[in-house]
Enzyme design. Sequence first.
Site, short mmCIF file in Angstrom:
data_model
loop_
_atom_site.label_atom_id
_atom_site.label_comp_id
_atom_site.label_asym_id
_atom_site.label_seq_id
_atom_site.Cartn_x
_atom_site.Cartn_y
_atom_site.Cartn_z
N ILE A 1 0.67 -1.46 -0.01
CA ILE A 1 -0.02 0.11 0.02
C ILE A 1 0.97 1.33 0.10
O ILE A 1 0.56 2.29 -0.73
CB ILE A 1 -0.97 0.22 1.26
CG1 ILE A 1 -1.98 -0.98 1.14
CG2 ILE A 1 -1.65 1.29 1.10
CD1 ILE A 1 -2.84 -1.17 2.23
N ASP B 1 10.98 2.68 6.83
CA ASP B 1 10.34 1.44 6.63
C ASP B 1 11.11 0.62 7.07
O ASP B 1 12.36 1.15 7.04
CB ASP B 1 10.34 0.48 5.35
CG ASP B 1 9.26 -0.87 5.19
OD1 ASP B 1 8.43 -0.33 4.90
OD2 ASP B 1 10.43 -1.88 5.78
N THR C 1 -4.56 5.94 7.71
CA THR C 1 -6.06 4.42 7.34
C THR C 1 -5.24 3.03 7.20
O THR C 1 -5.91 2.09 6.06
CB THR C 1 -5.73 4.35 5.29
OG1 THR C 1 -4.63 4.49 4.31
CG2 THR C 1 -6.56 5.67 4.89
N ARG D 1 -4.81 1.15 11.01
CA ARG D 1 -5.19 0.93 11.76
C ARG D 1 -5.66 2.27 12.39
O ARG D 1 -4.65 2.89 13.31
CB ARG D 1 -4.04 -0.29 12.97
CG ARG D 1 -4.23 -1.38 12.09
CD ARG D 1 -5.62 -2.42 12.14
NE ARG D 1 -5.06 -2.94 11.40
CZ ARG D 1 -6.12 -3.27 9.78
NH1 ARG D 1 -6.01 -2.82 9.41
NH2 ARG D 1 -6.02 -4.61 9.37
N ASP E 1 -9.21 7.49 8.27
CA ASP E 1 -9.99 6.75 7.91
C ASP E 1 -10.37 5.73 8.69
O ASP E 1 -10.90 4.25 8.82
CB ASP E 1 -9.89 5.49 6.89
CG ASP E 1 -10.82 4.68 5.79
OD1 ASP E 1 -12.32 4.85 5.47
OD2 ASP E 1 -10.39 3.66 5.70
N GLU F 1 -13.91 2.49 17.19
CA GLU F 1 -14.95 1.54 15.79
C GLU F 1 -15.82 0.68 17.07
O GLU F 1 -14.79 0.23 17.44
CB GLU F 1 -14.25 0.92 14.72
CG GLU F 1 -13.10 2.35 13.80
CD GLU F 1 -12.17 1.62 12.94
OE1 GLU F 1 -12.90 0.25 12.40
OE2 GLU F 1 -11.03 2.17 12.76
N HIS G 1 -14.07 3.81 7.73
CA HIS G 1 -12.85 2.08 7.35
C HIS G 1 -13.77 1.71 6.52
O HIS G 1 -13.66 0.51 5.98
CB HIS G 1 -13.38 1.74 8.14
CG HIS G 1 -11.97 0.78 9.17
ND1 HIS G 1 -11.64 -0.26 9.72
CD2 HIS G 1 -11.34 -0.39 7.71
CE1 HIS G 1 -10.60 -0.37 9.75
NE2 HIS G 1 -10.20 -0.83 8.04
N ILE G 2 -13.38 2.18 5.11
CA ILE G 2 -13.76 2.47 3.75
C ILE G 2 -12.50 2.06 2.60
O ILE G 2 -12.50 1.89 1.54
CB ILE G 2 -14.75 2.92 2.56
CG1 ILE G 2 -14.07 5.00 3.39
CG2 ILE G 2 -16.01 2.93 3.50
CD1 ILE G 2 -15.14 5.32 2.22
N GLY G 3 -11.09 2.36 3.44
CA GLY G 3 -9.61 1.91 2.39
C GLY G 3 -9.47 0.80 1.79
O GLY G 3 -9.65 1.35 0.01
N ALA G 4 -10.71 -0.14 1.27
CA ALA G 4 -10.47 -1.67 0.23
C ALA G 4 -12.15 -1.69 -0.32
O ALA G 4 -12.38 -2.55 -1.05
CB ALA G 4 -10.52 -2.50 1.34
#
Length: 313
Positions: A155, A174, A238, A240, A264, A269, A287-290
Site C-alpha cells: 500500500i 520502513d 488509513t 489502524r 479512515d 470503531e 473505514h472504507i479503504g478497500a
Amino acid sequence: MIRILANDGIAANGKQLLEEAGFSVDTKKIPQDELMTKLNDYDAIIVRSATKVRKDLIDASPNLKAILRGGVGIDNIDHEYAKSKGIPTYNTPAASSDAVAELVFAHFFGLSRFLHRSNRELTAKDGDFAKLKKAYAGGQQLRGRTLVVIGFGRIGMAAARIGLGMGMKVLPVDLYKESDTVKLSFADGRDMDFKLNTVPLEEALPQADYITIHVPGGNLINAEEIAKMKDGVIIANTSRGGVINEDALLEGLNSGKIAGAALDVFIGEPSPRRDLLEHPRLSVSPHIGAATAEAQDNIGVELFEKLRDHFGQ
C-alpha cells in the site's frame, strides 16, 4: 464437500469461483456469540474486520482447517495460536493496495482545498457564497511537495506511485527494507521505474508536507513525533486506529501545527470520539479503504486462489 463460511461476506465473483471449484459457500452472517457452537460445521472461515477469530473459538472448532482474512491486517485473528494448532491464516495483501492509496489522496486533495468543509457549509441553508469563497481561497497544490510514506509495503508503494506521478518528492520510511523500486505504468504501455531509498523516521518527519501511514499497528505517532513535523503538515491514517495518538493529534490540530488530518480508522470503531469527528481540520471516512468494486473483486479472486491451493481443489 468442503464447507466455507464467509461470515463477513465475499464478492460475488469469489463466491462463484469457489462454487464452480466444488466448494460450498455460506454467506449468512452468524453472530459472534453463536460462532462457538456453529463454526465447527465448517472447514474454513473467511472474515473481514467485524468477525474475531480468537483462541477460544479456535479451540471450539477442531474441524477448522483454514482461516482467511479478506484484507491486509490479521489483528482480529489469533493467527499464531491457530498456526500452533496446525491451522494456517491467509490474507489478501495485494488486492486492495490501489484502493487504499487512492483514498489517501482523495483526503489529501479535499484537505488541501478545504472541500471537506466547503461541501457542508456552502450547501447549508445559511451558506454565504462570498464569505466562503474568501475563506477557502488559500488552498495549496500537491505538486512539488514532499510526501513521507511510513510503511513501504504494497500500500505504501501504491501511495508513492501516485505521489511520484503527481510530481511530489517521496520519502519512504520502513524498518525492514533499505530501498525498493516503484513502477509507474502508463496507459500507452510505457513503464518507468523509480528506485527509492528509505530514510529514518526522525529524518523524514521535519521534511514532510504530507504524511501517509501504512503499518499493521502499534502506537507510532505521539506528541514527540508531531513536534518534529513542520508547521502546516497534513497527515493521513488509513492503517489502524491508534497508530496516531488521538489526544496528541487533537492537540496538534487545535494548535495549527497540523493543518489537516485524514482518518479512515479510529480507536473507538464503530463509535469514534466526537471531538475528533467534529474538528474542522479533520477529514473522515468510515473505514472504507478497500471498499471499491475493483478491490472487492480482487479480494474475491485472491481468496479463491488461497482456498483452492490450500485444499488442492
